[in-house]
Design a protein around this motif. Sequence first.
Motif, mmCIF file in Angstrom:
data_model
loop_
_atom_site.group_PDB
_atom_site.id
_atom_site.type_symbol
_atom_site.label_atom_id
_atom_site.label_comp_id
_atom_site.label_asym_id
_atom_site.label_seq_id
_atom_site.Cartn_x
_atom_site.Cartn_y
_atom_site.Cartn_z
ATOM 1 N N ASN A 55 7.422 8.285 0.187
ATOM 2 C CA ASN A 55 6.271 8.559 -0.684
ATOM 3 C C ASN A 55 5.148 9.269 0.070
ATOM 4 O O ASN A 55 4.168 8.654 0.480
ATOM 5 C CB ASN A 55 5.751 7.267 -1.319
ATOM 6 N N ASP A 56 5.367 10.579 0.243
ATOM 7 C CA ASP A 56 4.308 11.409 0.820
ATOM 8 C C ASP A 56 3.565 12.024 -0.361
ATOM 9 O O ASP A 56 2.469 11.590 -0.720
ATOM 10 C CB ASP A 56 4.940 12.475 1.728
ATOM 11 N N GLY A 69 2.745 2.396 -2.380
ATOM 12 C CA GLY A 69 2.734 3.070 -3.688
ATOM 13 C C GLY A 69 3.758 2.527 -4.674
ATOM 14 O O GLY A 69 4.022 3.165 -5.694
ATOM 15 N N LYS A 70 4.306 1.340 -4.423
ATOM 16 C CA LYS A 70 5.303 0.759 -5.343
ATOM 17 C C LYS A 70 4.715 0.589 -6.747
ATOM 18 O O LYS A 70 5.292 1.030 -7.731
ATOM 19 C CB LYS A 70 5.777 -0.626 -4.847
ATOM 20 N N GLY A 71 3.553 -0.048 -6.787
ATOM 21 C CA GLY A 71 2.917 -0.323 -8.078
ATOM 22 C C GLY A 71 2.591 0.968 -8.814
ATOM 23 O O GLY A 71 2.760 1.061 -10.035
ATOM 24 N N THR A 72 2.139 1.970 -8.062
ATOM 25 C CA THR A 72 1.783 3.261 -8.671
ATOM 26 C C THR A 72 3.018 3.901 -9.290
ATOM 27 O O THR A 72 2.991 4.367 -10.426
ATOM 28 C CB THR A 72 1.189 4.194 -7.589
ATOM 29 N N ARG A 131 -7.613 1.532 -1.341
ATOM 30 C CA ARG A 131 -7.424 0.720 -2.542
ATOM 31 C C ARG A 131 -8.520 -0.330 -2.661
ATOM 32 O O ARG A 131 -8.934 -0.698 -3.761
ATOM 33 C CB ARG A 131 -6.033 0.066 -2.506
ATOM 34 N N GLY A 149 0.791 -1.230 0.000
ATOM 35 C CA GLY A 149 0.000 0.000 0.000
ATOM 36 C C GLY A 149 0.818 1.272 0.000
ATOM 37 O O GLY A 149 0.268 2.373 -0.037
#
Length: 351
Positions: free
Chosen positions: A304-305, A149-152, A270, A147
């Motif tokens: 990842n903010d 944000g790696k995939g994003t 998500r 959750g």
Amino acid sequence: MGEAPAFFLDEVQKGFSNGFDLKSNGCDSTTTIVVGNKTYLIGGSSNESTLEIGVQIFDQSSGEWVYPTVLGTAPKPSKGFSTVLLNEDRILGIKKCSTPDDFAWFLEVDTPYVRQQKKILGTEVVAWSKGVKGKAEKPVVISGPSGVGKGTLISMLMKEFPSMFGFSVSHTTRASRNMEKDGVHYHFTDRSVMEKEIQDGKFLEFASVHGNLYGTSVEAVEVVADDGKRCILDIDVQGARSVKASSIEAIFVFVCPPSMEELEKRLRARGTETEEQVLKRLRNAKAEIEQGQSSGIFDHILYNDDLEECYKSLKKLLGLDKSENGSLKLNPYGLIFLRIILSRKSTRKSS
Ligand SMILES: Nc1nc2c(ncn2[C@@H]2O[C@H](COP(=O)(O)OP(=O)(O)O)[C@@H](O)[C@H]2O)c(=O)[nH]1
Ligand SMILES: Nc1ncnc2c1ncn2[C@@H]1O[C@H](COP(=O)(O)OP(=O)(O)O)[C@@H](O)[C@H]1O
């Protein structure tokens, strides 16, 4: 592919005396090159407002001009552009009067990636990528809690540099989510089949994560290499440790959330996991962040903010930005961030 052999780049920089029959157009802004029964007109600007080098195709069989869908980031127009065909499937373009980090570009015209996109989009397709050298060629391992944000981030990278990066499609025994496609996001498989394949030596690494098996097959990485692309692996910390211990020289990036509360919010928003799975992922997140901090595996920690800022930092550390490395390196400052995150109490107590 986004890379040319260093010796070749050196040769063309010296003045194109390379025996590759580079077609130079002096200082005109357009050039043509024939690939099969198509003539590619490259140069000028197809769009005055974006100021990108344009591409048009003359199809000799139909006698018509075609305006292809152009993927990737195209180069800015230059005073001269020389081209040479590589492997019948991509064009190497050399910009004249340009800086070393902007002079070599690839235009994929018939690679497996472009053929796949033609099928999906139903149009003629070409894909640009910038020629890069040095450490930028290494595979990229991206880890971080569920959750974060790696995939994003990976999707953003693949969208902006479609012909430069190839995603290593892992195998997993977990059930597929609604929007996930077999063979694209994961190879979904049975545990018994995967265990057998692991025993048969078909996996570079594997790990049990959140109660399921995940692994990178040798083939998954070979597919990307065969396509001439730079491999991106989205794997957990255990997998990253295995890759680190292997002979593969990669860039290791750990993505960190701004807080446990925000991580939980993203995971819930998500909406892909059951309540039980969300709780399990949150419990595991804490340990993963601790390992991200202390394992010594990761070269870079991204915070990842703000998504756009984080993406910019990712591009910088991959050498896709002109300025120097903008990631939060593993230094005392970065460790302080991690400690703050870990010391914040989650809104939900793990059971
Ligand atoms: N070791 C290893 N981990 C993987 C692999 N593929 C995915 N993972 C990791 O498995 C974890 C769970 O992935 P997934 O179920 O897709 O959920 P997500 O983390 O919420 O995206 C993530 O940490 C992934 O990075 C793999 O091939 N090997
Ligand atoms: N910086 C960010 N700010 C807010 N939401 C984000 C940010 N990065 C990602 N997200 C969202 O968080 C959710 C989880 O991201 P995802 O890429 O699926 O994570 P991961 O692959 O690490 O499990 C997604 O809904 C995504 O849109």
